[in-house]
Design a protein around this motif. Sequence first.
Motif, PDB file in Angstrom:
ATOM      1  N   LEU A  51       0.918  -1.265   0.280  1.00  0.00           N
ATOM      2  CA  LEU A  51      -0.038  -0.089   0.045  1.00  0.00           C
ATOM      3  C   LEU A  51       1.112   1.102  -0.078  1.00  0.00           C
ATOM      4  N   ILE A  52       0.806   2.010  -1.073  1.00  0.00           N
ATOM      5  CA  ILE A  52       1.759   3.139  -1.185  1.00  0.00           C
ATOM      6  C   ILE A  52       0.941   4.634  -1.089  1.00  0.00           C
ATOM      7  N   ASP A  53       1.651   5.836  -0.677  1.00  0.00           N
ATOM      8  CA  ASP A  53       1.063   6.848  -0.820  1.00  0.00           C
ATOM      9  C   ASP A  53       0.853   7.533  -2.380  1.00  0.00           C
ATOM     10  N   ALA A  54      -0.077   7.807  -2.565  1.00  0.00           N
ATOM     11  CA  ALA A  54      -0.050   7.998  -4.508  1.00  0.00           C
ATOM     12  C   ALA A  54       0.537   9.360  -4.760  1.00  0.00           C
ATOM     13  N   LEU A  63       0.494  -5.610   2.253  1.00  0.00           N
ATOM     14  CA  LEU A  63      -0.545  -6.241   2.315  1.00  0.00           C
ATOM     15  C   LEU A  63      -0.565  -7.598   2.260  1.00  0.00           C
ATOM     16  N   TYR A  64      -1.344  -8.464   2.959  1.00  0.00           N
ATOM     17  CA  TYR A  64      -1.013  -9.854   2.855  1.00  0.00           C
ATOM     18  C   TYR A  64      -2.481 -10.642   2.575  1.00  0.00           C
ATOM     19  N   GLU A  65      -2.466 -11.765   1.988  1.00  0.00           N
ATOM     20  CA  GLU A  65      -3.655 -12.315   1.664  1.00  0.00           C
ATOM     21  C   GLU A  65      -4.553 -12.757   2.856  1.00  0.00           C
ATOM     22  N   GLY A  66      -5.948 -12.378   2.652  1.00  0.00           N
ATOM     23  CA  GLY A  66      -6.806 -12.460   3.765  1.00  0.00           C
ATOM     24  C   GLY A  66      -7.158 -11.044   3.949  1.00  0.00           C
ATOM     25  N   ASP A  67      -7.698 -10.841   5.430  1.00  0.00           N
ATOM     26  CA  ASP A  67      -8.170  -9.572   5.765  1.00  0.00           C
ATOM     27  C   ASP A  67      -7.047  -8.585   6.428  1.00  0.00           C
ATOM     28  N   THR A  68      -7.369  -7.285   6.077  1.00  0.00           N
ATOM     29  CA  THR A  68      -6.582  -6.377   6.306  1.00  0.00           C
ATOM     30  C   THR A  68      -7.249  -4.985   6.480  1.00  0.00           C
ATOM     31  N   ILE A  69      -7.147  -4.322   7.662  1.00  0.00           N
ATOM     32  CA  ILE A  69      -7.880  -3.238   8.125  1.00  0.00           C
ATOM     33  C   ILE A  69      -6.676  -1.969   7.708  1.00  0.00           C
ATOM     34  N   ILE A  70      -7.275  -1.074   7.310  1.00  0.00           N
ATOM     35  CA  ILE A  70      -6.572   0.102   6.457  1.00  0.00           C
ATOM     36  C   ILE A  70      -7.100   1.349   7.238  1.00  0.00           C
ATOM     37  N   ASP A  71      -6.237   1.883   8.220  1.00  0.00           N
ATOM     38  CA  ASP A  71      -6.644   3.077   9.036  1.00  0.00           C
ATOM     39  C   ASP A  71      -6.096   4.278   8.352  1.00  0.00           C
ATOM     40  N   THR A 126     -15.628  -1.865   2.905  1.00  0.00           N
ATOM     41  CA  THR A 126     -14.928  -2.981   2.706  1.00  0.00           C
ATOM     42  C   THR A 126     -14.653  -3.236   0.990  1.00  0.00           C
ATOM     43  N   TYR A 127     -13.359  -3.690   0.760  1.00  0.00           N
ATOM     44  CA  TYR A 127     -12.960  -3.646  -0.837  1.00  0.00           C
ATOM     45  C   TYR A 127     -12.648  -5.190  -0.958  1.00  0.00           C
ATOM     46  N   SER A 128     -13.068  -5.764  -1.916  1.00  0.00           N
ATOM     47  CA  SER A 128     -12.393  -7.159  -2.286  1.00  0.00           C
ATOM     48  C   SER A 128     -11.514  -7.026  -3.637  1.00  0.00           C
ATOM     49  N   LEU A 129     -10.219  -7.361  -3.175  1.00  0.00           N
ATOM     50  CA  LEU A 129      -9.199  -7.223  -4.309  1.00  0.00           C
ATOM     51  C   LEU A 129      -8.578  -8.473  -4.943  1.00  0.00           C
ATOM     52  N   LEU A 130      -8.701  -8.725  -5.990  1.00  0.00           N
ATOM     53  CA  LEU A 130      -8.183  -9.924  -6.630  1.00  0.00           C
ATOM     54  C   LEU A 130      -7.069  -9.487  -7.419  1.00  0.00           C
ATOM     55  N   ILE A 131      -5.788  -9.905  -7.286  1.00  0.00           N
ATOM     56  CA  ILE A 131      -4.595  -9.692  -8.234  1.00  0.00           C
ATOM     57  C   ILE A 131      -4.001 -11.027  -8.734  1.00  0.00           C
ATOM     58  N   GLN A 150      -1.520 -15.553  -7.984  1.00  0.00           N
ATOM     59  CA  GLN A 150      -2.892 -15.085  -7.754  1.00  0.00           C
ATOM     60  C   GLN A 150      -2.747 -14.830  -6.135  1.00  0.00           C
ATOM     61  N   VAL A 151      -3.605 -13.554  -5.916  1.00  0.00           N
ATOM     62  CA  VAL A 151      -3.777 -13.439  -4.591  1.00  0.00           C
ATOM     63  C   VAL A 151      -4.968 -12.787  -4.191  1.00  0.00           C
ATOM     64  N   THR A 152      -5.944 -13.039  -3.176  1.00  0.00           N
ATOM     65  CA  THR A 152      -6.947 -12.177  -2.800  1.00  0.00           C
ATOM     66  C   THR A 152      -7.163 -11.451  -1.651  1.00  0.00           C
ATOM     67  N   LEU A 153      -7.326 -10.341  -1.616  1.00  0.00           N
ATOM     68  CA  LEU A 153      -7.349  -9.557  -0.467  1.00  0.00           C
ATOM     69  C   LEU A 153      -8.615  -8.918  -0.280  1.00  0.00           C
ATOM     70  N   ASN A 154      -8.937  -8.996   1.169  1.00  0.00           N
ATOM     71  CA  ASN A 154     -10.049  -8.322   1.601  1.00  0.00           C
ATOM     72  C   ASN A 154      -9.705  -7.184   2.751  1.00  0.00           C
ATOM     73  N   LEU A 155      -9.861  -5.900   1.918  1.00  0.00           N
ATOM     74  CA  LEU A 155      -9.589  -4.780   2.757  1.00  0.00           C
ATOM     75  C   LEU A 155     -10.484  -3.912   3.346  1.00  0.00           C
ATOM     76  N   GLU A 156     -10.695  -3.704   4.750  1.00  0.00           N
ATOM     77  CA  GLU A 156     -11.488  -2.719   5.288  1.00  0.00           C
ATOM     78  C   GLU A 156     -10.886  -1.458   5.499  1.00  0.00           C
ATOM     79  N   VAL A 157     -11.304  -0.387   5.020  1.00  0.00           N
ATOM     80  CA  VAL A 157     -10.936   0.872   5.077  1.00  0.00           C
ATOM     81  C   VAL A 157     -11.842   1.711   6.097  1.00  0.00           C
ATOM     82  N   ILE A 158     -10.731   2.241   7.066  1.00  0.00           N
ATOM     83  CA  ILE A 158     -11.783   2.977   7.953  1.00  0.00           C
ATOM     84  C   ILE A 158     -11.315   4.277   7.887  1.00  0.00           C
TER      85      ILE A 158
END
Length: 409
Positions: A51-54, A63-71, A126-131, A150-158
């Motif tokens: 995850l980078i600062d644009a 970020l890792y496969e599975g669930d990740t919280i992005i504050d 919540t965002y589902s991301l498949l790479i 292939q990797v699947t990420l479940n990202l919860e943005v707060i």
Amino acid sequence: MFNRVRVRQNYSRLFSLKIHQVLLVCVWLIIGLDVSQGAVPPSDTFEKIMLIDADSGEELMQLYEGDTIIDMQALGASRLNIQASMKADATKIHIMRFVLNGKKKEDKLAPYTLHKRAWKIKEAGTYSLLIRALEINTDFGATNLIIVGQVTLNLEVINPIDPPRANYQAQIDSLELIDAQSGGSLGELTSGMEVNTAELGTDQINIQANLAPGSRVKKLQFIIDGKKKSTSRAAPFALSSRKPLAFTEGTHWLSVVAYGGKNSILDSLEFQFSYTNPPPPPPKTCGNLSSLACEMYKVINEIRLNNGLNPLYLLGECISRAQAVSENNADNKICVHGKLGGVVHGENIVCGSKSLTSIDQTVALWMQSPSHRANILRPEYQSTGIGLAENGSFRAWTQCFSGYPGDIE
């Protein structure tokens, strides 16, 4: 015996063809364009997902496969992006496919990123991301995409935060209204402002951005009412480089996006303003026109006003030219146009008996003729001159038109 051998050969050829087809189908199923989940290589073919600062390009977290919280407040970034990289010994990658909440994006050049500029997050969720890392394979004469990772990420943005506005003041000093003809300033343009052309003294306007000292802006993009209007890459950064802006009456939204190097967005500005373009007041005098010519002048301006056009002001040189043409026609009892040029850009004439050339009759003749009507209703004309001469029962009318401003109020 001959017939029996021939039949056996045909059966053998047919059997061989079926086996070949079956093999091709099996190969296609293995290599096919969209491989089943069982054939997908493990996610450890990826080096890392970051995850980078644009805006700065700084790496914020892995970020890792599975669930990740992005504050986002804890990270201190309002504009993010996601970047994927493969291990050095991984199979050659031709395409990196990102599927975010069902929407597909592809990047064909490393470093592989989710968006070209930024992943704009407007609200928590919540965002589902498949790479998927894809390799192009052209074996067996067909083009196929093979999934090599292939990797699947479940990202919860707060706690999403709005983009900071401080950079705007550091990059752009002000927006300014400009007289498109003279290039002079008409004053600063601010949010909520009413742009009244009558107060400005002109409807030939442009909008220019003035950059602050030390600004890093390389180009500015102007967006009017959601439509990209223009991109300016050199000072002065103006909304229009060739002609005045044509705004309709009412409220408009203006967005200005400032870009730095490598198309990075330094900041953006959005505000609304109202635009009013009332017609100028009608002329106060007829100058040295005769009473009959003055009446004709007023009728022509009334026609223009009824058609939503500005009235024509009197131009001294135009009056002299029109009067000279009328006098020549009356003296010689002819009906010939004068020469266009100088300040004169158009001309209407009518000649004949006084009983057939009253003001109403003359105007009716002009309005029934497409070319004469076009002169009367041409928006570009700003001034006019009326010429009238009589010789016995013969009358000659002339009206000159000019794109120059009038000089008689």
